[in-house]
Design a protein around this motif. Structure first.
Motif, PDB file in Angstrom:
ATOM      1  N   ALA A 100       0.819  -1.214   0.000  1.00 14.95           N
ATOM      2  CA  ALA A 100       0.000   0.000   0.000  1.00 14.95           C
ATOM      3  C   ALA A 100       0.853   1.264   0.000  1.00 14.95           C
ATOM      4  O   ALA A 100       0.406   2.305  -0.475  1.00 14.95           O
ATOM      5  CB  ALA A 100      -0.929   0.005   1.212  1.00 14.95           C
ATOM      6  N   HIS A 101       2.068   1.199   0.514  1.00 19.43           N
ATOM      7  CA  HIS A 101       2.911   2.386   0.624  1.00 19.43           C
ATOM      8  C   HIS A 101       4.071   2.412  -0.358  1.00 19.43           C
ATOM      9  O   HIS A 101       5.016   3.162  -0.179  1.00 19.43           O
ATOM     10  CB  HIS A 101       3.449   2.503   2.058  1.00 19.43           C
ATOM     11  N   ARG A 102       4.006   1.597  -1.390  1.00 19.28           N
ATOM     12  CA  ARG A 102       5.087   1.676  -2.370  1.00 19.28           C
ATOM     13  C   ARG A 102       4.950   2.975  -3.162  1.00 19.28           C
ATOM     14  O   ARG A 102       3.865   3.532  -3.319  1.00 19.28           O
ATOM     15  CB  ARG A 102       5.089   0.455  -3.279  1.00 19.28           C
ATOM     16  N   VAL A 103       6.057   3.430  -3.667  1.00 15.25           N
ATOM     17  CA  VAL A 103       6.102   4.730  -4.335  1.00 15.25           C
ATOM     18  C   VAL A 103       5.594   4.599  -5.763  1.00 15.25           C
ATOM     19  O   VAL A 103       5.990   3.699  -6.494  1.00 15.25           O
ATOM     20  CB  VAL A 103       7.553   5.278  -4.347  1.00 15.25           C
ATOM     21  N   THR A 104       4.704   5.485  -6.118  1.00 18.74           N
ATOM     22  CA  THR A 104       4.263   5.602  -7.510  1.00 18.74           C
ATOM     23  C   THR A 104       4.486   7.041  -7.938  1.00 18.74           C
ATOM     24  O   THR A 104       4.844   7.895  -7.131  1.00 18.74           O
ATOM     25  CB  THR A 104       2.763   5.247  -7.668  1.00 18.74           C
ATOM     26  N   SER A 105       4.245   7.335  -9.170  1.00 21.24           N
ATOM     27  CA  SER A 105       4.450   8.709  -9.651  1.00 21.24           C
ATOM     28  C   SER A 105       3.368   9.648  -9.123  1.00 21.24           C
ATOM     29  O   SER A 105       3.513  10.852  -9.192  1.00 21.24           O
ATOM     30  CB  SER A 105       4.461   8.727 -11.172  1.00 21.24           C
ATOM     31  N   GLU A 106       2.274   9.120  -8.589  1.00 21.20           N
ATOM     32  CA  GLU A 106       1.166   9.950  -8.139  1.00 21.20           C
ATOM     33  C   GLU A 106       1.209  10.233  -6.636  1.00 21.20           C
ATOM     34  O   GLU A 106       0.378  10.968  -6.136  1.00 21.20           O
ATOM     35  CB  GLU A 106      -0.151   9.249  -8.470  1.00 21.20           C
ATOM     36  N   LYS A 107       2.149   9.636  -5.912  1.00 22.65           N
ATOM     37  CA  LYS A 107       2.192   9.790  -4.452  1.00 22.65           C
ATOM     38  C   LYS A 107       3.417  10.584  -4.037  1.00 22.65           C
ATOM     39  O   LYS A 107       4.439  10.577  -4.704  1.00 22.65           O
ATOM     40  CB  LYS A 107       2.293   8.427  -3.769  1.00 22.65           C
ATOM     41  N   LEU A 108       3.277  11.218  -2.890  1.00 25.12           N
ATOM     42  CA  LEU A 108       4.447  11.775  -2.243  1.00 25.12           C
ATOM     43  C   LEU A 108       5.154  10.652  -1.498  1.00 25.12           C
ATOM     44  O   LEU A 108       4.549   9.646  -1.140  1.00 25.12           O
ATOM     45  CB  LEU A 108       4.036  12.868  -1.256  1.00 25.12           C
ATOM     46  N   CYS A 109       6.418  10.820  -1.228  1.00 30.18           N
ATOM     47  CA  CYS A 109       7.191   9.759  -0.588  1.00 30.18           C
ATOM     48  C   CYS A 109       7.077   9.782   0.932  1.00 30.18           C
ATOM     49  O   CYS A 109       7.631   8.923   1.602  1.00 30.18           O
ATOM     50  CB  CYS A 109       8.663   9.874  -0.973  1.00 30.18           C
ATOM     51  N   ARG A 110       6.366  10.743   1.491  1.00 26.83           N
ATOM     52  CA  ARG A 110       6.313  10.878   2.941  1.00 26.83           C
ATOM     53  C   ARG A 110       5.700   9.637   3.597  1.00 26.83           C
ATOM     54  O   ARG A 110       6.197   9.152   4.609  1.00 26.83           O
ATOM     55  CB  ARG A 110       5.517  12.111   3.306  1.00 26.83           C
ATOM     56  N   ALA A 111       4.630   9.126   3.049  1.00 27.04           N
ATOM     57  CA  ALA A 111       3.975   7.965   3.655  1.00 27.04           C
ATOM     58  C   ALA A 111       4.895   6.751   3.643  1.00 27.04           C
ATOM     59  O   ALA A 111       4.942   6.006   4.618  1.00 27.04           O
ATOM     60  CB  ALA A 111       2.679   7.649   2.918  1.00 27.04           C
ATOM     61  N   GLN A 112       5.646   6.570   2.573  1.00 24.51           N
ATOM     62  CA  GLN A 112       6.567   5.438   2.527  1.00 24.51           C
ATOM     63  C   GLN A 112       7.688   5.620   3.533  1.00 24.51           C
ATOM     64  O   GLN A 112       8.099   4.671   4.194  1.00 24.51           O
ATOM     65  CB  GLN A 112       7.154   5.256   1.141  1.00 24.51           C
ATOM     66  N   GLN A 113       8.188   6.834   3.691  1.00 19.65           N
ATOM     67  CA  GLN A 113       9.249   7.064   4.659  1.00 19.65           C
ATOM     68  C   GLN A 113       8.758   6.832   6.078  1.00 19.65           C
ATOM     69  O   GLN A 113       9.478   6.294   6.905  1.00 19.65           O
ATOM     70  CB  GLN A 113       9.812   8.472   4.502  1.00 19.65           C
ATOM     71  N   GLU A 114       7.536   7.229   6.356  1.00 19.45           N
ATOM     72  CA  GLU A 114       6.969   6.982   7.676  1.00 19.45           C
ATOM     73  C   GLU A 114       6.823   5.483   7.924  1.00 19.45           C
ATOM     74  O   GLU A 114       7.168   4.988   8.999  1.00 19.45           O
ATOM     75  CB  GLU A 114       5.613   7.661   7.816  1.00 19.45           C
ATOM     76  N   LEU A 115       6.320   4.766   6.927  1.00 18.96           N
ATOM     77  CA  LEU A 115       6.178   3.321   7.062  1.00 18.96           C
ATOM     78  C   LEU A 115       7.545   2.666   7.229  1.00 18.96           C
ATOM     79  O   LEU A 115       7.715   1.785   8.065  1.00 18.96           O
ATOM     80  CB  LEU A 115       5.476   2.716   5.850  1.00 18.96           C
ATOM     81  N   HIS A 116       8.519   3.131   6.459  1.00 11.35           N
ATOM     82  CA  HIS A 116       9.853   2.550   6.538  1.00 11.35           C
ATOM     83  C   HIS A 116      10.455   2.779   7.928  1.00 11.35           C
ATOM     84  O   HIS A 116      11.064   1.876   8.507  1.00 11.35           O
ATOM     85  CB  HIS A 116      10.737   3.142   5.455  1.00 11.35           C
ATOM     86  N   PHE A 117      10.283   3.968   8.483  1.00 10.79           N
ATOM     87  CA  PHE A 117      10.804   4.246   9.818  1.00 10.79           C
ATOM     88  C   PHE A 117      10.109   3.367  10.858  1.00 10.79           C
ATOM     89  O   PHE A 117      10.765   2.799  11.733  1.00 10.79           O
ATOM     90  CB  PHE A 117      10.622   5.727  10.153  1.00 10.79           C
ATOM     91  N   GLN A 118       8.800   3.241  10.782  1.00 10.95           N
ATOM     92  CA  GLN A 118       8.064   2.387  11.719  1.00 10.95           C
ATOM     93  C   GLN A 118       8.481   0.925  11.560  1.00 10.95           C
ATOM     94  O   GLN A 118       8.638   0.212  12.549  1.00 10.95           O
ATOM     95  CB  GLN A 118       6.562   2.525  11.512  1.00 10.95           C
ATOM     96  N   ALA A 119       8.659   0.483  10.327  1.00 14.86           N
ATOM     97  CA  ALA A 119       9.061  -0.900  10.085  1.00 14.86           C
ATOM     98  C   ALA A 119      10.465  -1.157  10.622  1.00 14.86           C
ATOM     99  O   ALA A 119      10.724  -2.206  11.223  1.00 14.86           O
ATOM    100  CB  ALA A 119       8.994  -1.213   8.592  1.00 14.86           C
ATOM    101  N   ALA A 120      11.374  -0.201  10.436  1.00 13.45           N
ATOM    102  CA  ALA A 120      12.737  -0.362  10.948  1.00 13.45           C
ATOM    103  C   ALA A 120      12.743  -0.376  12.471  1.00 13.45           C
ATOM    104  O   ALA A 120      13.490  -1.141  13.093  1.00 13.45           O
ATOM    105  CB  ALA A 120      13.632   0.756  10.417  1.00 13.45           C
ATOM    106  N   THR A 121      11.901   0.432  13.085  1.00 12.46           N
ATOM    107  CA  THR A 121      11.791   0.435  14.539  1.00 12.46           C
ATOM    108  C   THR A 121      11.241  -0.888  15.040  1.00 12.46           C
ATOM    109  O   THR A 121      11.734  -1.462  16.022  1.00 12.46           O
ATOM    110  CB  THR A 121      10.880   1.593  14.995  1.00 12.46           C
ATOM    111  N   TYR A 122      10.227  -1.414  14.374  1.00 13.86           N
ATOM    112  CA  TYR A 122       9.648  -2.692  14.763  1.00 13.86           C
ATOM    113  C   TYR A 122      10.646  -3.829  14.557  1.00 13.86           C
ATOM    114  O   TYR A 122      10.743  -4.739  15.372  1.00 13.86           O
ATOM    115  CB  TYR A 122       8.366  -2.941  13.965  1.00 13.86           C
ATOM    116  N   LEU A 123      11.422  -3.756  13.479  1.00 12.41           N
ATOM    117  CA  LEU A 123      12.458  -4.751  13.230  1.00 12.41           C
ATOM    118  C   LEU A 123      13.499  -4.740  14.347  1.00 12.41           C
ATOM    119  O   LEU A 123      13.919  -5.793  14.833  1.00 12.41           O
ATOM    120  CB  LEU A 123      13.124  -4.493  11.880  1.00 12.41           C
ATOM    121  N   CYS A 124      13.890  -3.554  14.779  1.00 10.37           N
ATOM    122  CA  CYS A 124      14.838  -3.436  15.885  1.00 10.37           C
ATOM    123  C   CYS A 124      14.260  -4.049  17.155  1.00 10.37           C
ATOM    124  O   CYS A 124      14.956  -4.760  17.889  1.00 10.37           O
ATOM    125  CB  CYS A 124      15.182  -1.966  16.111  1.00 10.37           C
ATOM    126  N   LEU A 125      12.988  -3.814  17.410  1.00 12.27           N
ATOM    127  CA  LEU A 125      12.326  -4.403  18.582  1.00 12.27           C
ATOM    128  C   LEU A 125      12.315  -5.926  18.503  1.00 12.27           C
ATOM    129  O   LEU A 125      12.662  -6.606  19.475  1.00 12.27           O
ATOM    130  CB  LEU A 125      10.893  -3.877  18.700  1.00 12.27           C
TER     131      LEU A 125
END
Length: 107
Positions: A41-66
């Protein structure tokens, strides 16, 4: 923000930790389905801003660390946790000593 690496590495790391944590095939778990759906759902397309993907990536990296930290903590706890109180003879044997024998055959 610290360098997170690529989203693909984070995704693969999450799946690896999910495989370690799950006793059954991990692709049948709701966690696997949620992670895959969120990354799709958060992959980058030409119609989206990258902010949502960066937020998801940060949350995913935090969860991975946990998940990694919990797994490593459990392994360390299992290895080094005390087994309860030990007898004086057992403690002496651990450090390489023998307790003296009492006269008369006691001990």
């Amino acid at each position: 923000m610290a360098a997170l690496g690529s989203p693909l590495q984070t995704f693969r790391g999450l799946l690896r930790e999910l495989r370690y944590a799950s006793g059954r095939p991990y692709r049948d778990t709701p966690a696997y389905q949620h992670i895959v759906a969120a990354f799709r759902a958060h992959r980058v397309t030409s119609e989206k801003l990258c902010r949502a993907q960066q937020e998801l990536h940060f949350q995913a990296a935090t969860y991975l660390c946990l998940l990694r930290s919990v797994r490593e903590h459990t392994a360390l706890h299992r290895e080094y946790h005390g087994k309860g109180e030990r007898s004086p003879e057992e403690v002496a044997g651990l450090v390489g000593f023998r307790l003296p024998q009492q006269p008369g055959g006691k001990g």
